[in-house]
Design a protein around this motif. Structure first.
Motif, mmCIF file in Angstrom:
data_model
loop_
_atom_site.group_PDB
_atom_site.id
_atom_site.type_symbol
_atom_site.label_atom_id
_atom_site.label_comp_id
_atom_site.label_asym_id
_atom_site.label_seq_id
_atom_site.Cartn_x
_atom_site.Cartn_y
_atom_site.Cartn_z
ATOM 1 N N TYR A 1 0.833 -1.206 0.000
ATOM 2 C CA TYR A 1 0.000 0.000 0.000
ATOM 3 C C TYR A 1 0.869 1.259 0.000
ATOM 4 O O TYR A 1 0.649 2.176 -0.802
ATOM 5 N N PHE A 2 1.867 1.304 0.871
ATOM 6 C CA PHE A 2 2.750 2.469 0.933
ATOM 7 C C PHE A 2 3.499 2.663 -0.391
ATOM 8 O O PHE A 2 3.687 3.791 -0.854
ATOM 9 N N GLU A 3 3.907 1.562 -0.987
ATOM 10 C CA GLU A 3 4.605 1.643 -2.277
ATOM 11 C C GLU A 3 3.686 2.220 -3.353
ATOM 12 O O GLU A 3 4.114 3.026 -4.189
ATOM 13 N N GLU A 4 2.421 1.829 -3.319
ATOM 14 C CA GLU A 4 1.482 2.314 -4.333
ATOM 15 C C GLU A 4 1.189 3.800 -4.179
ATOM 16 O O GLU A 4 1.066 4.523 -5.177
ATOM 17 N N ILE A 5 1.086 4.286 -2.938
ATOM 18 C CA ILE A 5 0.725 5.697 -2.747
ATOM 19 C C ILE A 5 1.957 6.594 -2.571
ATOM 20 O O ILE A 5 1.819 7.811 -2.429
ATOM 21 N N LYS A 6 3.156 5.989 -2.545
ATOM 22 C CA LYS A 6 4.417 6.735 -2.493
ATOM 23 C C LYS A 6 4.587 7.569 -1.210
ATOM 24 O O LYS A 6 5.212 8.619 -1.217
ATOM 25 N N GLN A 7 4.026 7.082 -0.127
ATOM 26 C CA GLN A 7 4.258 7.704 1.177
ATOM 27 C C GLN A 7 3.975 6.669 2.262
ATOM 28 O O GLN A 7 3.313 5.665 2.007
ATOM 29 N N LYS A 8 4.480 6.940 3.466
ATOM 30 C CA LYS A 8 4.378 5.968 4.544
ATOM 31 C C LYS A 8 3.807 6.626 5.784
ATOM 32 O O LYS A 8 4.177 7.751 6.134
ATOM 33 N N ALA A 9 2.878 5.925 6.453
ATOM 34 C CA ALA A 9 2.333 6.388 7.726
ATOM 35 C C ALA A 9 2.948 5.580 8.854
ATOM 36 O O ALA A 9 3.172 4.372 8.712
ATOM 37 N N THR A 10 3.228 6.237 9.974
ATOM 38 C CA THR A 10 3.835 5.543 11.114
ATOM 39 C C THR A 10 2.867 5.415 12.291
ATOM 40 O O THR A 10 3.249 4.997 13.370
ATOM 41 N N ARG A 11 1.603 5.782 12.057
ATOM 42 C CA ARG A 11 0.539 5.554 13.035
ATOM 43 C C ARG A 11 -0.588 4.794 12.347
ATOM 44 O O ARG A 11 -0.905 5.074 11.186
ATOM 45 N N LYS B 1 3.976 -3.036 15.260
ATOM 46 C CA LYS B 1 4.211 -1.660 15.715
ATOM 47 C C LYS B 1 5.685 -1.289 15.570
ATOM 48 O O LYS B 1 6.026 -0.219 15.052
ATOM 49 N N ASP B 2 6.560 -2.177 16.000
ATOM 50 C CA ASP B 2 7.996 -1.887 15.927
ATOM 51 C C ASP B 2 8.462 -1.742 14.482
ATOM 52 O O ASP B 2 9.306 -0.894 14.171
ATOM 53 N N LYS B 3 7.902 -2.560 13.588
ATOM 54 C CA LYS B 3 8.372 -2.597 12.209
ATOM 55 C C LYS B 3 7.784 -1.486 11.343
ATOM 56 O O LYS B 3 8.495 -0.918 10.486
ATOM 57 N N ILE B 4 6.506 -1.163 11.552
ATOM 58 C CA ILE B 4 5.828 -0.243 10.625
ATOM 59 C C ILE B 4 5.217 0.966 11.334
ATOM 60 O O ILE B 4 5.393 2.103 10.892
ATOM 61 N N PHE B 5 4.500 0.739 12.434
ATOM 62 C CA PHE B 5 3.742 1.825 13.058
ATOM 63 C C PHE B 5 4.399 2.263 14.368
ATOM 64 O O PHE B 5 3.818 2.144 15.450
ATOM 65 N N LYS C 1 4.998 5.047 15.733
ATOM 66 C CA LYS C 1 4.470 6.179 16.512
ATOM 67 C C LYS C 1 3.091 5.899 17.104
ATOM 68 O O LYS C 1 2.503 6.769 17.747
ATOM 69 N N GLY C 2 2.577 4.692 16.886
ATOM 70 C CA GLY C 2 1.307 4.347 17.503
ATOM 71 C C GLY C 2 0.494 3.360 16.689
ATOM 72 O O GLY C 2 0.405 3.495 15.470
#
Length: 308
Positions: free
Chosen positions: A49-59, A88-92, A94-95
């Motif tokens: 999903y992050f690759e498709e939208i070209k940005q990453k969320a950490t929450r 959580k540790d790998k992707i999210f 910040k929460g």
């Protein structure tokens, strides 16, 4: 890949994943839908999903088709599992909030407008009491709302009591096939639509998709399947409403109920719901609503994101 200050909201059912971002807790952006079977882990799903939208969320706020009882999450109707701490540790970092998918959907009820729901019956006054949300899909989801507190359940796993001849015959066949009595989830779900049709048609393969079975008004076995599904849905809703004291309303969500509850079916559906030799006086006062929005989980995620 740039890191955004958005919150990811995801509803992971047994079959489909709906994912979006929100910046402000009021609107969704970058909404996408995926088949869970295309991914071996939820990590790969979110990375794709992050690759498709070209940005990453950490929450992240994630609803899952599973009971959430600890760090380990195991889906009920597929083989997916993950560890919340690891995710959580790998992707999210910040929460991360993980809850049951129907629990996530239920948060959206307080935010629905009149144009987004179809009222079934003429019950206008809503008494103070609990609400329930019922959603047949790959499984059968149920959540309760008491004083705005959302309570997830696994109420779809209640056994179906014997009733009419059509149901009795299917219950007997199911027990012969599976070695146990069927639950409401076994029949009031996508897999149940297919199973009931094959019972009526005496065939091993239906030749129809579930949606085609539910909307086909020419094939007599499709018609009987639809009628039985409507009866089971009304019966299940009646039991759940009485158990929860759902005097503020019974809500239905999802594509199956939106296919089933067509205008010509509403009067008989309401009659089956109210049919009781002991509790009809209460049942006639309970409002019933069909929610038209199929992205209810993402809407519920917005409510939680706004509280963050």
């Amino acid at each position: 890949m740039k890191e955004s200050n958005c919150i990811l909201i995801a509803e992971l059912g047994a079959t489909n994943a709906r994912i979006a971002l929100t910046r402000d807790g009021t609107t969704l952006i970058e909404s996408k839908e995926y088949l869970l079977t295309d991914f071996s882990t939820v990590d790969y799903l979110f990375e794709a999903y992050f690759e498709e939208i070209k940005q990453k969320a950490t929450r992240g706020i994630i609803g899952v088709a599973a009971p959430v009882l600890g760090e380990e999450v195991r889906f009920t109707n597929n083989n997916i599992m993950f560890n919340q701490r690891t995710l959580k540790d790998k992707i999210f970092s910040k929460g991360l909030k993980v809850i049951n998918d129907l629990e996530l959907q239920a948060y959206a009820l307080e935010d629905l407008g009149d144009e987004e729901v179809l009222r079934i019956g003429e019950i206008e006054e809503e008494k103070k009491g609990s609400k329930v949300l019922i959603s047949p899909g790959s499984g059968l989801g149920l959540a309760g709302i008491v004083d705005k507190q959302i309570i997830f359940t696994e109420g779809g796993h209640l056994n179906i009591p014997p009733d009419s001849q059509d149901i009795n015959e299917i219950l007997k066949k199911f027990k012969q096939d599976r070695g146990r009595n069927p639950t409401f989830e076994d029949l009031m779900s996508g897999k149940g639509v297919n199973y009931i049709y094959k019972c009526f048609s005496n065939s091993k393969n239906s030749g129809y998709s579930n949606e085609e079975i539910l909307v086909n008004k020419v094939d007599s076995d499709c018609f009987k399947t639809r009628k039985l599904m409507l009866y089971l849905l009304a019966t299940y809703a009646k039991y759940i409403a009485l158990i929860w004291g759902a005097t503020s309303g019974v809500y239905f969500s999802g594509s199956i109920v939106n296919s089933l509850l067509q205008p010509e079916e509403l009067e008989s559906f309401r009659a089956d719901f109210e049919n009781s030799s002991t509790m009809q006086e209460l049942l006639v006062t309970i409002p019933i609503f069909l929610i038209k929005d199929l992205n209810l989980g993402l809407r519920g995620g917005l409510v939680l994101a706004l509280r963050d």
